[in-house]
Motif scaffolding. Sequence first.
Motif, PDB file in Angstrom:
ATOM      1  N   LYS A 198      20.665  35.317  17.438  1.00 46.51           N
ATOM      2  CA  LYS A 198      20.633  36.013  16.150  1.00 46.51           C
ATOM      3  C   LYS A 198      19.913  35.140  15.118  1.00 46.51           C
ATOM      4  O   LYS A 198      20.186  33.955  15.010  1.00 46.51           O
ATOM      5  N   GLY A 199      18.953  35.749  14.410  1.00 51.29           N
ATOM      6  CA  GLY A 199      18.244  35.014  13.367  1.00 51.29           C
ATOM      7  C   GLY A 199      16.925  34.420  13.833  1.00 51.29           C
ATOM      8  O   GLY A 199      16.070  34.071  13.034  1.00 51.29           O
ATOM      9  N   GLU A 200      16.730  34.303  15.183  1.00 45.70           N
ATOM     10  CA  GLU A 200      15.492  33.709  15.695  1.00 45.70           C
ATOM     11  C   GLU A 200      14.332  34.711  15.601  1.00 45.70           C
ATOM     12  O   GLU A 200      14.532  35.915  15.637  1.00 45.70           O
ATOM     13  N   ARG A 201      13.119  34.153  15.496  1.00 45.68           N
ATOM     14  CA  ARG A 201      11.922  34.977  15.451  1.00 45.68           C
ATOM     15  C   ARG A 201      11.097  34.742  16.703  1.00 45.68           C
ATOM     16  O   ARG A 201      11.220  33.683  17.321  1.00 45.68           O
ATOM     17  N   GLY A 202      10.238  35.683  17.014  1.00 46.98           N
ATOM     18  CA  GLY A 202       9.367  35.513  18.164  1.00 46.98           C
ATOM     19  C   GLY A 202       8.129  36.377  18.058  1.00 46.98           C
ATOM     20  O   GLY A 202       8.057  37.259  17.200  1.00 46.98           O
ATOM     21  N   ILE A 203       7.156  36.040  18.913  1.00 51.57           N
ATOM     22  CA  ILE A 203       5.936  36.849  18.972  1.00 51.57           C
ATOM     23  C   ILE A 203       5.854  37.446  20.364  1.00 51.57           C
ATOM     24  O   ILE A 203       5.990  36.726  21.368  1.00 51.57           O
ATOM     25  N   CYS A 204       5.624  38.736  20.421  1.00 54.07           N
ATOM     26  CA  CYS A 204       5.608  39.441  21.700  1.00 54.07           C
ATOM     27  C   CYS A 204       4.438  39.014  22.564  1.00 54.07           C
ATOM     28  O   CYS A 204       3.296  39.021  22.121  1.00 54.07           O
ATOM     29  N   LYS A 205       4.746  38.550  23.804  1.00 58.00           N
ATOM     30  CA  LYS A 205       3.699  37.995  24.671  1.00 58.00           C
ATOM     31  C   LYS A 205       3.481  38.751  25.983  1.00 58.00           C
ATOM     32  O   LYS A 205       2.527  38.459  26.706  1.00 58.00           O
ATOM     33  N   GLY A 206       4.361  39.683  26.286  1.00 58.23           N
ATOM     34  CA  GLY A 206       4.172  40.414  27.544  1.00 58.23           C
ATOM     35  C   GLY A 206       5.375  41.263  27.904  1.00 58.23           C
ATOM     36  O   GLY A 206       6.410  41.200  27.231  1.00 58.23           O
TER      37      GLY A 206
END
Lengths: 226, 226
Positions: free
Chosen positions: B160-168
């Motif tokens: 919860k609270g983490e960010r990410g960039i969609c890679k696949g």
Amino acid sequence: MYIYILFEIMFTQSEENYLKAIFHLQQEVEGGVSTSGLSEKLKTKAASVTEMLKRLAGKKLVDYQKYYGVQLTDKGMQHALLIVRKHRLWEYFLVECLNFNWDEVHEVAEQLEHIRSPKLVEELDLFLGRPQYDPHGDPIPDTNGKLPKSPNKRLSQLQKGERGICKGFNDTSSSFLQFLAKQEIGLGTNLEVLNIESFDESMTVLIDKKEIPLSKTATDNIYVED
Amino acid sequence: MYIYILFEIMFTQSEENYLKAIFHLQQEVEGGVSTSGLSEKLKTKAASVTEMLKRLAGKKLVDYQKYYGVQLTDKGMQHALLIVRKHRLWEYFLVECLNFNWDEVHEVAEQLEHIRSPKLVEELDLFLGRPQYDPHGDPIPDTNGKLPKSPNKRLSQLQKGERGICKGFNDTSSSFLQFLAKQEIGLGTNLEVLNIESFDESMTVLIDKKEIPLSKTATDNIYVED
DNA sequence: ATAAATTATTAGGTTTACCTAAATTTTTAT
DNA sequence: ATAAAAATTTAGGTAAACCTAATAATTTAT
């Protein structure tokens, strides 16, 4: 109300190695398998073998009579067949999928045969297409421990004087098949090993009253039933 | 003329398990890895850990300071990375070839990672198409122990609270891809985990100022870089 | 700063799977 | 039939990898 707790049957790698060795020695000679036979096969001292045989007997995996060797019980046979099944499936995998030669798979398969996972074994079998014979031509026991009827060998595994019936070919390249056609070797062909040259392992075989010389490369790729 | 005799570096399964555990704990916290941390991770008593740490130190696999924990030496790190490499390659194999789910591979991979055969590892890697990430999205070290740069995780592994960039995406069925398109999720999409429901592990993620609910099934199949 | 709590180490014990050396049983050969 | 040879078992010992209980060092809390 009763609660059943299942203890998963688990054997050590060493116990499994003994079971497999007993299984193989049992095929070769009838009667009990000797301590010295196991000692030689497993490269351990006779005293160590005696100790292990007592343990296996305690677990009802073998029938052990002091000084007169051991025989696998049904339970022991069942587990030995599972180890053999795993060993041969992994050998098949190594040759078919990972570019191993059939003479370099043994050592690795000896390790892989101890991996415990019923799902792994069944899925591997399925993935490989439920093969019946390993790369040495030895039969692969099925899930229930049943062996396919007539195990095929490579022609190169026959001894001088042995006879066999041609059952299949490993190399299916047209050049090899043409070579076979020229020598009049096909499925069902009867042959007898007349001689084996020790320096290059080439053979002279008798087919239909003709003596035919075959290289090791050729005899490695011909499967026979003896 | 000199003759070199090579002693193959061989470690017991237990030693390998310790090396791998130290490796994983070292990633999480800096400074020495504690006896109690290893004891918990390996489910052995602290006294057993101390004993093993002394042995590993004797083999120059770790630097050990009494009461202050251990750190892997270069030699120890090298071997730990090999174990991790093997573990993750086998996980990949189990999922891709043998119909295992990515959450049932761990136990079997724990066994397979100890199989010793340089050829096996390299050929398996080749057979699988030199994958960079295992089914959990964890990076697979290459032959030289190098890890691919930005390890991908599953969206479901973010907190919860983490960010990410969609890679696949793992599931490439058209229905799943259509679902993604509808939610405007594509490669490069930035997202933030707003909330995780504990009862079904579904998530609410923030994408482009919109709150989007995603099931565990969906988040399991989306890879992100964090 | 010192006592209490936590963490780590040492000491001593177990089981597995080996080993050597000695004792015993079985087999073989005269 | 009995002695010699060969095979097997017993007795006692080792290393790995675990354990418990006791002791010692470090950290935390008052």
